[in-house]
Write a protein that holds these residues in place. Structure first.
Motif, PDB file in Angstrom:
ATOM      1  N   MET A   1      32.179  33.620  30.324  1.00 11.93           N
ATOM      2  CA  MET A   1      33.417  33.495  31.041  1.00 11.93           C
ATOM      3  C   MET A   1      33.377  34.513  32.187  1.00 11.93           C
ATOM      4  O   MET A   1      33.005  35.657  31.992  1.00 11.93           O
ATOM      5  CB  MET A   1      34.582  33.775  30.078  1.00 11.93           C
ATOM      6  N   ILE A   2      33.770  34.062  33.378  1.00 15.24           N
ATOM      7  CA  ILE A   2      33.819  34.925  34.553  1.00 15.24           C
ATOM      8  C   ILE A   2      35.276  35.322  34.800  1.00 15.24           C
ATOM      9  O   ILE A   2      36.148  34.471  34.920  1.00 15.24           O
ATOM     10  CB  ILE A   2      33.262  34.225  35.808  1.00 15.24           C
ATOM     11  N   VAL A   3      35.508  36.633  34.846  1.00  9.99           N
ATOM     12  CA  VAL A   3      36.852  37.170  35.047  1.00  9.99           C
ATOM     13  C   VAL A   3      36.853  38.032  36.305  1.00  9.99           C
ATOM     14  O   VAL A   3      36.001  38.903  36.466  1.00  9.99           O
ATOM     15  CB  VAL A   3      37.302  38.020  33.839  1.00  9.99           C
ATOM     16  N   ARG A   4      37.800  37.760  37.184  1.00  9.21           N
ATOM     17  CA  ARG A   4      37.986  38.597  38.373  1.00  9.21           C
ATOM     18  C   ARG A   4      39.241  39.431  38.179  1.00  9.21           C
ATOM     19  O   ARG A   4      40.267  38.929  37.743  1.00  9.21           O
ATOM     20  CB  ARG A   4      38.142  37.755  39.631  1.00  9.21           C
ATOM     21  N   ILE A   5      39.127  40.710  38.530  1.00  8.61           N
ATOM     22  CA  ILE A   5      40.291  41.569  38.633  1.00  8.61           C
ATOM     23  C   ILE A   5      40.603  41.642  40.118  1.00  8.61           C
ATOM     24  O   ILE A   5      39.784  42.131  40.904  1.00  8.61           O
ATOM     25  CB  ILE A   5      40.035  42.972  38.041  1.00  8.61           C
ATOM     26  N   SER A   6      41.747  41.128  40.502  1.00  7.46           N
ATOM     27  CA  SER A   6      42.113  41.064  41.921  1.00  7.46           C
ATOM     28  C   SER A   6      42.009  42.437  42.568  1.00  7.46           C
ATOM     29  O   SER A   6      42.460  43.438  42.009  1.00  7.46           O
ATOM     30  CB  SER A   6      43.544  40.554  42.091  1.00  7.46           C
ATOM     31  N   GLY A   7      41.390  42.455  43.731  1.00 10.91           N
ATOM     32  CA  GLY A   7      41.235  43.699  44.468  1.00 10.91           C
ATOM     33  C   GLY A   7      40.088  44.554  43.985  1.00 10.91           C
ATOM     34  O   GLY A   7      39.853  45.632  44.517  1.00 10.91           O
ATOM     35  N   GLU A   8      39.375  44.086  42.959  1.00 15.68           N
ATOM     36  CA  GLU A   8      38.254  44.859  42.417  1.00 15.68           C
ATOM     37  C   GLU A   8      36.989  44.011  42.401  1.00 15.68           C
ATOM     38  O   GLU A   8      36.482  43.659  43.445  1.00 15.68           O
ATOM     39  CB  GLU A   8      38.578  45.371  41.011  1.00 15.68           C
ATOM     40  N   ASP A   9      36.547  43.673  41.195  1.00 15.22           N
ATOM     41  CA  ASP A   9      35.268  43.010  41.012  1.00 15.22           C
ATOM     42  C   ASP A   9      35.385  41.819  40.077  1.00 15.22           C
ATOM     43  O   ASP A   9      36.434  41.561  39.497  1.00 15.22           O
ATOM     44  CB  ASP A   9      34.246  44.002  40.422  1.00 15.22           C
ATOM     45  N   GLN A  10      34.243  41.145  39.917  1.00 14.25           N
ATOM     46  CA  GLN A  10      34.106  40.057  38.952  1.00 14.25           C
ATOM     47  C   GLN A  10      33.214  40.552  37.814  1.00 14.25           C
ATOM     48  O   GLN A  10      32.281  41.322  38.040  1.00 14.25           O
ATOM     49  CB  GLN A  10      33.408  38.850  39.578  1.00 14.25           C
ATOM     50  N   TYR A  11      33.520  40.054  36.612  1.00 18.41           N
ATOM     51  CA  TYR A  11      32.755  40.432  35.427  1.00 18.41           C
ATOM     52  C   TYR A  11      32.428  39.191  34.626  1.00 18.41           C
ATOM     53  O   TYR A  11      33.250  38.281  34.532  1.00 18.41           O
ATOM     54  CB  TYR A  11      33.580  41.386  34.543  1.00 18.41           C
ATOM     55  N   GLU A  12      31.243  39.193  34.038  1.00 19.97           N
ATOM     56  CA  GLU A  12      30.859  38.111  33.136  1.00 19.97           C
ATOM     57  C   GLU A  12      30.971  38.628  31.715  1.00 19.97           C
ATOM     58  O   GLU A  12      30.366  39.644  31.368  1.00 19.97           O
ATOM     59  CB  GLU A  12      29.429  37.649  33.415  1.00 19.97           C
ATOM     60  N   LEU A  13      31.777  37.935  30.929  1.00 20.56           N
ATOM     61  CA  LEU A  13      31.947  38.288  29.531  1.00 20.56           C
ATOM     62  C   LEU A  13      31.405  37.159  28.670  1.00 20.56           C
ATOM     63  O   LEU A  13      31.541  35.985  29.025  1.00 20.56           O
ATOM     64  CB  LEU A  13      33.425  38.505  29.196  1.00 20.56           C
ATOM     65  N   PRO A  14      30.809  37.495  27.532  1.00 22.75           N
ATOM     66  CA  PRO A  14      30.344  36.439  26.638  1.00 22.75           C
ATOM     67  C   PRO A  14      31.525  35.635  26.099  1.00 22.75           C
ATOM     68  O   PRO A  14      32.629  36.159  25.940  1.00 22.75           O
ATOM     69  CB  PRO A  14      29.630  37.184  25.508  1.00 22.75           C
ATOM     70  N   ASP A  15      31.297  34.372  25.837  1.00 23.18           N
ATOM     71  CA  ASP A  15      32.351  33.515  25.296  1.00 23.18           C
ATOM     72  C   ASP A  15      32.923  34.074  23.998  1.00 23.18           C
ATOM     73  O   ASP A  15      34.092  33.843  23.689  1.00 23.18           O
ATOM     74  CB  ASP A  15      31.829  32.093  25.073  1.00 23.18           C
ATOM     75  N   SER A  16      32.122  34.839  23.273  1.00 22.49           N
ATOM     76  CA  SER A  16      32.593  35.410  22.006  1.00 22.49           C
ATOM     77  C   SER A  16      33.695  36.450  22.220  1.00 22.49           C
ATOM     78  O   SER A  16      34.406  36.802  21.275  1.00 22.49           O
ATOM     79  CB  SER A  16      31.425  36.040  21.242  1.00 22.49           C
ATOM     80  N   ASP A  17      33.867  36.957  23.437  1.00 24.06           N
ATOM     81  CA  ASP A  17      34.933  37.916  23.743  1.00 24.06           C
ATOM     82  C   ASP A  17      36.252  37.237  24.091  1.00 24.06           C
ATOM     83  O   ASP A  17      37.274  37.910  24.271  1.00 24.06           O
ATOM     84  CB  ASP A  17      34.526  38.819  24.911  1.00 24.06           C
ATOM     85  N   ALA A  18      36.257  35.923  24.185  1.00 21.00           N
ATOM     86  CA  ALA A  18      37.463  35.200  24.603  1.00 21.00           C
ATOM     87  C   ALA A  18      38.640  35.472  23.664  1.00 21.00           C
ATOM     88  O   ALA A  18      39.775  35.646  24.120  1.00 21.00           O
ATOM     89  CB  ALA A  18      37.190  33.701  24.694  1.00 21.00           C
ATOM     90  N   GLY A  19      38.411  35.515  22.377  1.00 24.39           N
ATOM     91  CA  GLY A  19      39.488  35.747  21.422  1.00 24.39           C
ATOM     92  C   GLY A  19      40.119  37.122  21.595  1.00 24.39           C
ATOM     93  O   GLY A  19      41.348  37.254  21.623  1.00 24.39           O
ATOM     94  N   ALA A  20      39.296  38.155  21.723  1.00 22.70           N
ATOM     95  CA  ALA A  20      39.809  39.511  21.900  1.00 22.70           C
ATOM     96  C   ALA A  20      40.560  39.637  23.224  1.00 22.70           C
ATOM     97  O   ALA A  20      41.627  40.249  23.291  1.00 22.70           O
ATOM     98  CB  ALA A  20      38.670  40.526  21.841  1.00 22.70           C
ATOM     99  N   LEU A  21      40.009  39.031  24.267  1.00 28.07           N
ATOM    100  CA  LEU A  21      40.653  39.062  25.573  1.00 28.07           C
ATOM    101  C   LEU A  21      41.999  38.335  25.526  1.00 28.07           C
ATOM    102  O   LEU A  21      42.999  38.818  26.061  1.00 28.07           O
ATOM    103  CB  LEU A  21      39.722  38.420  26.597  1.00 28.07           C
ATOM    104  N   ASN A  22      42.021  37.214  24.857  1.00 27.61           N
ATOM    105  CA  ASN A  22      43.254  36.439  24.713  1.00 27.61           C
ATOM    106  C   ASN A  22      44.298  37.224  23.918  1.00 27.61           C
ATOM    107  O   ASN A  22      45.485  37.212  24.252  1.00 27.61           O
ATOM    108  CB  ASN A  22      42.959  35.095  24.065  1.00 27.61           C
ATOM    109  N   ASP A  23      43.870  37.920  22.879  1.00 22.64           N
ATOM    110  CA  ASP A  23      44.799  38.738  22.087  1.00 22.64           C
ATOM    111  C   ASP A  23      45.430  39.843  22.945  1.00 22.64           C
ATOM    112  O   ASP A  23      46.640  40.087  22.856  1.00 22.64           O
ATOM    113  CB  ASP A  23      44.093  39.373  20.890  1.00 22.64           C
ATOM    114  N   LEU A  24      44.609  40.501  23.763  1.00 22.23           N
ATOM    115  CA  LEU A  24      45.136  41.545  24.644  1.00 22.23           C
ATOM    116  C   LEU A  24      46.127  40.960  25.648  1.00 22.23           C
ATOM    117  O   LEU A  24      47.193  41.540  25.895  1.00 22.23           O
ATOM    118  CB  LEU A  24      43.989  42.246  25.380  1.00 22.23           C
TER     119      LEU A  24
END
Length: 92
Positions: A1-24
Motif C-alpha cells: 500500500m502506498i501512503v502519502r503524507i501531504s506536504g511530506e513524502d510517500q511511503y510503501e507499507l506492506p499489505d499486512s500493516d493495513a489493519g494496524a493503520l486502519n485501527d490508528l
C-alpha cells in the motif's frame, strides 16, 4: 500500500500493516466524531509516525500512485472534522 503524507513524502507499507493503520485511523476518526479535541493531536501524530516508521520511503525518482493520502502533520482539529468522518481515509 502506498501512503502519502501531504506536504511530506510517500511511503510503501506492506499489505499486512493495513489493519494496524486502519485501527490508528479509526481512533482518530472516533476522537474527531466524538469531539475529543484533547486527544486528537497525539492520536494523529501516532498515525503519521506509524507510516513513517513502518513504511519504506519512496524516493523522488520513483513514480507511484498513492492509495491513501493523509492530511499534513499540522492538521487542526477543526480541519480533521472535514477529513476524518464516516469510513475515514483508509480503505478497509
Amino acid at each position: 500500500m502506498i501512503v502519502r503524507i501531504s506536504g511530506e513524502d510517500q511511503y510503501e507499507l506492506p499489505d499486512s500493516d493495513a489493519g494496524a493503520l486502519n485501527d490508528l485511523e479509526n481512533g482518530v476518526t472516533a476522537l474527531v466524531e466524538g469531539g475529543g479535541k484533547d486527544g486528537f493531536a497525539d492520536a494523529y501524530t501516532a498515525l503519521l509516525e506509524y507510516v513513517r516508521t513502518h513504511g519504506r520511503l519512496i524516493g523522488d525518482e520513483e513514480l507511484a500512485s498513492s492509495e491513501v493520502i493523509l492530511p499534513p502533520a499540522d492538521l487542526s482539529f477543526e480541519e480533521a472534522g472535514r477529513e476524518f468522518t464516516g469510513e475515514g481515509l483508509i480503505p478497509d
